[in-house]
Structure formats: C-alpha cells, structure tokens
Design an enzyme around this catalytic site. Structure first.
Site, PDB file in Angstrom:
ATOM      1  N   GLU A 183       1.295  -0.481  -5.117  1.00  0.00           N
ATOM      2  CA  GLU A 183       0.346   0.597  -5.391  1.00  0.00           C
ATOM      3  C   GLU A 183       1.179   1.880  -5.421  1.00  0.00           C
ATOM      4  O   GLU A 183       1.466   2.477  -4.388  1.00  0.00           O
ATOM      5  CB  GLU A 183      -0.731   0.687  -4.308  1.00  0.00           C
ATOM      6  CG  GLU A 183      -1.790   1.730  -4.653  1.00  0.00           C
ATOM      7  CD  GLU A 183      -2.342   2.480  -3.448  1.00  0.00           C
ATOM      8  OE1 GLU A 183      -3.364   3.165  -3.611  1.00  0.00           O
ATOM      9  OE2 GLU A 183      -1.756   2.405  -2.356  1.00  0.00           O
ATOM     10  N   ASP A 186       0.819  -1.204   0.000  1.00  0.00           N
ATOM     11  CA  ASP A 186       0.000   0.000   0.000  1.00  0.00           C
ATOM     12  C   ASP A 186       0.860   1.263   0.000  1.00  0.00           C
ATOM     13  O   ASP A 186       1.909   1.325   0.643  1.00  0.00           O
ATOM     14  CB  ASP A 186      -0.892  -0.013   1.248  1.00  0.00           C
ATOM     15  CG  ASP A 186      -1.806   1.186   1.347  1.00  0.00           C
ATOM     16  OD1 ASP A 186      -2.668   1.332   0.469  1.00  0.00           O
ATOM     17  OD2 ASP A 186      -1.646   1.973   2.291  1.00  0.00           O
TER      18      ASP A 186
END
Length: 756
Positions: free
Chosen positions: A490, A437
């Site tokens: 990401e 993330d």
C-alpha cells in the site's frame, strides 16, 4: 553491516565462572545420602550474590543456582523460601539434604557428579513439595541461534524466542526466551509461579541481550516478563514473541502449542508451481469482527467459504489478525506481532479457517503492519526501559499521524524481528500473501513532518535508507523461502520501482495498490453524469501509467469510513442511478488492467458507512436490485476467471489497446484486453445518463457476443443492450480492420468477445 545494540554495564555481583547449570557426564548411579560436614569454602558465596539469586535480580542466575562441579565435588543450590527442609534426589534414587544459607537459598555438597535430580521441600504444617529444578538445564537456545540473531539473519526467529512447550533433556516443560539488551535482570511470572517471578529469573546468554530459562512441568498458562531496567526499576511486559495472548483488554501472554494437522497439500503444491502474479486475482477484503459479528475463526469457515465461493473471488484479504489492544484500530496498531488475535479463537482455530479456505480453492492474504506500533507501556515501547524496537530519536522514532512509534529499521535485531515476522505468517499459517500497510510512511523521513521535525539520511536526502533496505530484505526473503506467495504494497506516492525486483534496485514487491486510479476514478464517478464530460481525464488518466508498476486496483475499507460514506452512496442520482453507476464502475474496474480488491459490503450495495462496531447491512439483500448487484459481481468474477484476456497481461502493454479514449462528449471509454494468444475482450463503458449508440473499430470481423451487460434486467438494470451480440463487418474504422455499431446502456458497461 551488523550492528549490535548497546548494553548497559553489568552491575550484578561477580559470579563463579560457570555459565550454565550443566555438569560433566555422570555414569555413577549413586550419590551421598548427606552433605559432607565441616567447614567448606569451595562453594562459598557472598551475601549480595546470595540475595540476588534468591530474589531474581541476578543477571546470570544459572551460575549460582543449580548443580556445579568443581574440584571433584558438586554443589547444588536452590531457592525455597520458608522451607523447613530441602532434599535433593538424584536419578539413582539416592538423596542428600541441603542446608539453608540465607534469604531462602539452600545449598548442599556431594562428592558425586549430578545430572538429573529433583528437589523436595517440606513446610510447616504442609505436605512435601517435589519439583524439578529449572536451573539444572542447559540452554534451549543454541549457539547457532545466537549467531544468526546477532547477524540479524535468523529467518525462523519465532522458534528461538518466545515461549515453547517442548521436551528438553528428557523433561517436558516450557522454555522462555526474550531479547532485552539493556536489562539488568529478567524474570518470568504467571500461572507457573503464582505470579511471583523471583524463583524464575532468566539467564543472559550473550552480548546482544538474549535471556532464557526452561521451566519443567509447565505446558500452559498465562505469563509476562518482569524486567529490571538500568535505572533499577522493574517493568512488566508482554512477550513480544508470544503466539497468542489473553482476550483484550487483558494483556497477558499465553503458553500455547500448535496441534493443527494441515490438509491443504494440493493447494500448497499448486501454489509453489504457479506464478500468482500472472493469474487471475480478485480479492474480497473483510474485517473478521464485523463481517458477521459473533463468528469465531472456526464458525467463520463454513459461512465465508460458501459466500466467497458463490461470488467467485480468488482470494480473501483479512484486515490485520495480529494482536491489538484497541478494536477501533481495526488491527493496525499491533502489540503482538506473532500473536493471533484471541478475539476470535486460538492460533489453531485460524489455521483451521485458512486450511478450509485452501481446500475450497480460495487464497488468503493478510494485512501486515511493520510501519509503526502503539505506545502501550506493557508492550514494545521502551521494552527494557530504553528504546529497543523503536528509534531512540523521536524525529525518526515517532509517527505523528497516528501517535505511534516507528521501528528502528537500521538495527539488525529489530529488522530480524520484522523479517522473521513476515515469514512466520507465511510458514506457520500458510498465508498466501501479505499486504504491507502504509509503505509510504516508511520510505520518507519527512512523512507527515514539518521542517525541522525530521532528520535527513547520510546523503542529506529524505529517503529512509534503512527502511528501504528492510523492505527489500523482507520481500526478497519471503519470495525465496515461499515460492508462489505475493507481497503487496500500500504505497500512495510515485516512488519508482515499488514492484521492480530487488536485484534491479527496486523494493521487490509483487503488487502495488494503485491509489492514483482509486482517487481519480472515485472523483469521476461521484460527479453528476451531466458534468462528467468536463472531467474525462479522470477516468482515462490511469492508462497513462497503468504499466509502470504491477498494480492492484483497490476499493478498500479506507474508502467507506470516516464520513466518506458507503461506495453506493458515493454515486450521484436516485436509487436506480446509484446502483447503475456502481454496476458500471465495478465492470470498468474488472476490465481495467490490474488485479482487483473490493471491500465487504460493496458487492451488494451496502447503504450505510462501514463501522467495526456493527455488522454489514445484510438485510438489504432482500431487495431484488441489491441482489442484482450481488449477482453482477459473481458474473464479473466468473467471466474474469474464464477469460485470460482480462488478466494474462495485466502488467504490460501487450494486454491493452485503446478503442476509444477521447469520446468525452459522450462520457464513453472503450478499450481492448488481450490474452496474447489471439483472444480479446472489448470493454465499452458509457458513464453518461443517456443510452449511446456508437460505432467502434474492432480487430476482427464476425459476431461479437455480449458476455456482460451491467444494464441487464437480471442485475436490476433497464435491459438496454444488443440482444446478445453485435456483428462486426470488414469495414475499417478508426485504424482497425473491422467495425460494429454497439448500443451502450445509460450508466452501463458492455463486454464483447469474438465468437469462434
């Protein structure tokens, strides 16, 4: 270069040179039945030292308590406040009495060596209490463990730190080990001692600040650490390496032991032998708590396997399953990096779910959040009274976007904590991949910061060199130790080399979320078809950079929350047009180079915006048109998996050719996907609101079967198409040797394949 965290000066009283409670080997089966009489100063202690050992403020309690051999004699010291008598019994059965020294500390001396022994204490009006002595055991952490952690290279750190039920020196109990480099003393409190940690102080093992104790007889229970800071303040913390915790909002750590027997050998063997990056990958992203509320990990297994199997996705991706205190963070504010969230069951329950998914042929990816952590005072923040896990300078150590803290990526032990955490999920839970993330927030020192709010790197730049090094280490180590897994970034910027190997200076990820594709294409399809001709570049621009990284195309949870509406309701027009638009968009997405990810609910046209507080709108599947969309997604996955042309060359130009990229006036995009072995799939997309009949150049003459038509009536469409196939003739067109006239439905996509 190894860096060692600074430690506060040790202000605990001077202790005897013994650093463990181990003694010389003893082959004599008997001990004295009473302590020698007369004055004895050999084992005398100062009052301050006695008090520190008695109340658990001693930094080296094993040097005072336990058995100590010196000058041919053995002293045994234990803490038993309020006891009337205390007796030690050796392995031979012989006993001797201890005398009270002060503050509840008792001591006895014998001329015989002692190895194993038990302690019996009697109290006024109560029965005798017999127990083993935690201070008679050698450390459960080895010198090699300490060396590896000191170097920042302990790749199985979870086996060294945390709580572990084990047999140690022939006794079953639980070891507790924690890293607290600035602490003056550490105690463990919990069910094991009535939440009074004074009798279970840990010893400091090294200069890095690793503390440890083995508590015999303990095999379960809730616990926390009490840490005495350099400011003489006791703070209470959950175990950073706990493998499970109490159900939030409770925050205690839980002693646990894995018992699951894996049955996914075939999957794991195949995984190690195949390159997942070169195969088909369509991912179903879900939030466990709101997919079907009320299901635990075990209950989820049957329903999720049936549903995902029916749809044909190759993988599921779970939003974070590490422990987090606030459900509304969706798991992205982690407090227990090694703890499976207890909201849905135990660690073994999660192992069961993953095992079952593997046996059903479904891979498992999990979100991993090393970029930041919350400021909860009972967790990682200022763990021992100082910045330990976070950078001490808020210009490096705080994330203003989320009100969280940032790991000190330059610290060897912090980096070790995170790298080992990635390996923990891959090894202990057989996770097939981690989606990392918010990578951009780690890469840039000025991420979401104004001028003067960030510190440049040693070269004066904005790149976070320590975070880059950490990501490279995490990726390289994960791929080395676990062949067949995938690491996914990401990353929302144009940072070069995200998926380039670390040996070539890249970050070493296997895949990168294509955020540019996501933003551009959603901007395009949200526009009324009447105006799409003026924005044709938004639907075609992604092909300019499609092979600059190994991309995954994400339609994730982030696109259907916070007022953005559901994927269906992003589409313009009436209900029929919305569904037609969505079918066309998904078929275009599955045809585009790159792997696919779709968030739960989008596969059947979830009407409402997603919320973690409620389940999906499953009732909508009672409507045939939504069932049709659901059926289309299943067909997309079926054809996709069967056609190597759609995935064999996702990351290089050999797998792609334009057929028509400039038909802006018709809002038509057409291209070929190629397998490299001669097979091709033609992807023809009409994003206008009118049917279009166009001539397209094709690589070969012959019959091209319509293997997919999003406007088919079975999917809820109007039935405009080509009656199952088109015929390409040997008539050159647009630089190609053959051509065919193709009827494209309004807001529809057709896939064609040469019949052989």
């Amino acid at each position: 270069m190894t860096t060692t965290p600074p430690t506060e000066p040790d202000t605990t009283p001077a202790v005897e040179p013994d650093t463990t409670s181990t003694v010389e080997p003893d082959t004599t089966p008997t001990v004295e039945s009473a302590a020698p009489t007369g004055p004895d100063t050999t084992f005398a202690l100062g009052d301050d030292e006695v008090l520190a050992a008695a109340i658990g403020t001693h930094g080296h309690p094993h040097a005072v308590l336990g058995a100590h051999r010196r000058g041919g004699r053995t002293a045994v010291r234990v803490v038993r406040p309020l006891a009337d008598t205390v007796t030690v019994t050796g392995a031979s059965g012989a006993s001797f009495a201890l005398e009270h020294v002060a503050h509840g500390l008792w001591q006895g001396v014998t001329s015989e060596p002692l190895d194993a022994y038990t302690v019996e204490a009697t109290y006024q009006g109560g029965a005798a209490w017999v127990s083993d002595d935690p201070y008679r055991f050698a450390p459960t952490v080895t010198e090699f463990d300490l060396y590896l952690f000191g170097e920042g290279r302990h790749e199985q750190l979870w086996k060294m730190l945390g709580s572990h039920v084990r047999e140690h020196e022939g006794v079953t109990g639980t070891s507790f080990a924690v890293w607290a480099p600035h602490a003056r003393a550490v105690r463990v409190k919990g069910d094991l001692n009535g939440w009074n940690g004074e009798r279970h102080a840990l010893r400091r093992l090294d200069g890095n600040g690793v503390w440890e104790i083995f508590v015999p007889g303990v095999t379960d229970g809730i616990y926390k650490y009490e840490i005495l800071t350099s400011d003489d303040v006791w703070v209470e913390r959950a175990d950073p390496m706990a493998r499970t915790s109490e159900v939030p909002p409770l925050t205690g750590s839980v002693v646990t032991k894995a018992a699951h027997a894996w049955s996914d050998e075939a999957w794991m063997t195949s995984r190690a032998e195949n390159d997942v990056h070169a195969g088909p990958m369509s991912v179903y992203e879900l939030h466990v708590g709101s997919w079907r509320p009320g299901l635990g990990y075990r209950e989820l297994a049957d329903q999720l396997i049936e549903y995902v199997g029916e749809l044909g996705f190759t993988h599921v991706e779970f939003m974070p399953l590490a422990e987090h205190p606030f459900g509304g963070s969706w798991g992205y504010q982690v407090t227990g990096y090694y703890a499976v969230t207890s909201r849905f069951g135990s660690p073994d329950d999660l192992r069961y779910l993953i095992d079952r998914l593997h046996q059903a042929g479904i891979g498992v990816i999990m979100d991993w959040v090393p970029g930041h952590f919350p400021k909860d005072e009972w967790a990682l923040a200022k763990f021992d009274g100082h910045a330990v896990y976070e950078h001490s300078d808020p210009r490096r150590g705080e994330q203003p976007d989320w009100g969280t803290l940032v790991f000190n990526f330059g610290d060897s032990q912090v980096r070790n904590f995170l790298v080992a955490n990635a390996l923990y999920w891959l090894e202990e839970f057989h996770i097939d991949g981690l989606r990392v993330d918010a990578v951009a927030s780690m890469l840039y020192l000025d991420y979401s910061r104004n001028e003067g709010e960030w510190l440049p790197n040693e070269h004066g730049g904005r790149e976070n060199l320590e975070a880059i090094s950490f990501l490279q280490e995490a990726n390289a180590t994960a791929y080395k130790r676990h062949p067949g897994i995938v690491m996914i970034a990401e990353e929302s910027t144009s940072w070069p080399g995200v998926t380039r190997p670390t040996s070539e200076g890249g970050l070493g990820f296997g895949l990168k979320w294509n955020m540019g594709w996501m933003h551009d294409t959603l901007d395009y399809v949200e526009k009324d078809p009447l105006y799409r001709a003026y924005h044709h570049g938004e639907i075609t621009f992604s092909f300019v950079y499609a092979f600059s990284e190994n991309f995954m195309l994400p339609i994730s949870h982030d696109e259907v929350v916070h007022g953005k509406g559901s994927l269906l309701n992003k589409m313009p027009g009436d209900q029929w047009q919305k569904l037609a638009n969505l079918r066309a968009y998904l078929a275009y997405m599955w045809g585009h180079p790159g792997k696919q990810l779709l968030f739960m609910g989008s596969e059947f046209g979830q009407p409402g915006e997603w919320s973690e507080e409620r389940g999906l709108d499953w009732w909508i599947l009672d409507q045939p048109v939504h069932q049709g969309l659901h059926g289309l997604v299943a067909r997309l996955n079926e054809v996709y998996r069967d056609e190597p042309a759609l995935w064999a060359h996702d990351f290089d130009t050999e797998g792609f050719e334009w057929i028509e990229g400039g038909a802006a006036e018709h809002s038509v995009v057409a291209f070929l996907r190629k397998s490299g072995s001669g097979d091709s799939v033609a992807v023809l997309a009409n994003f206008s609101g009118q049917p279009v009949r166009m001539r397209f150049g094709l690589p070969e003459a012959g019959r091209w079967d319509e293997i997919l038509n999003t406007d088919a009536e079975v999917y809820g469409g109007s039935g405009v198409g080509n009656f199952g196939s088109v015929t390409a003739t040997d008539e050159p067109w647009a630089g190609r040797p053959a051509a065919a006239d193709v009827q494209l439905p309004p807001l529809g996509v057709v896939w064609l394949k040469l019949s052989r």
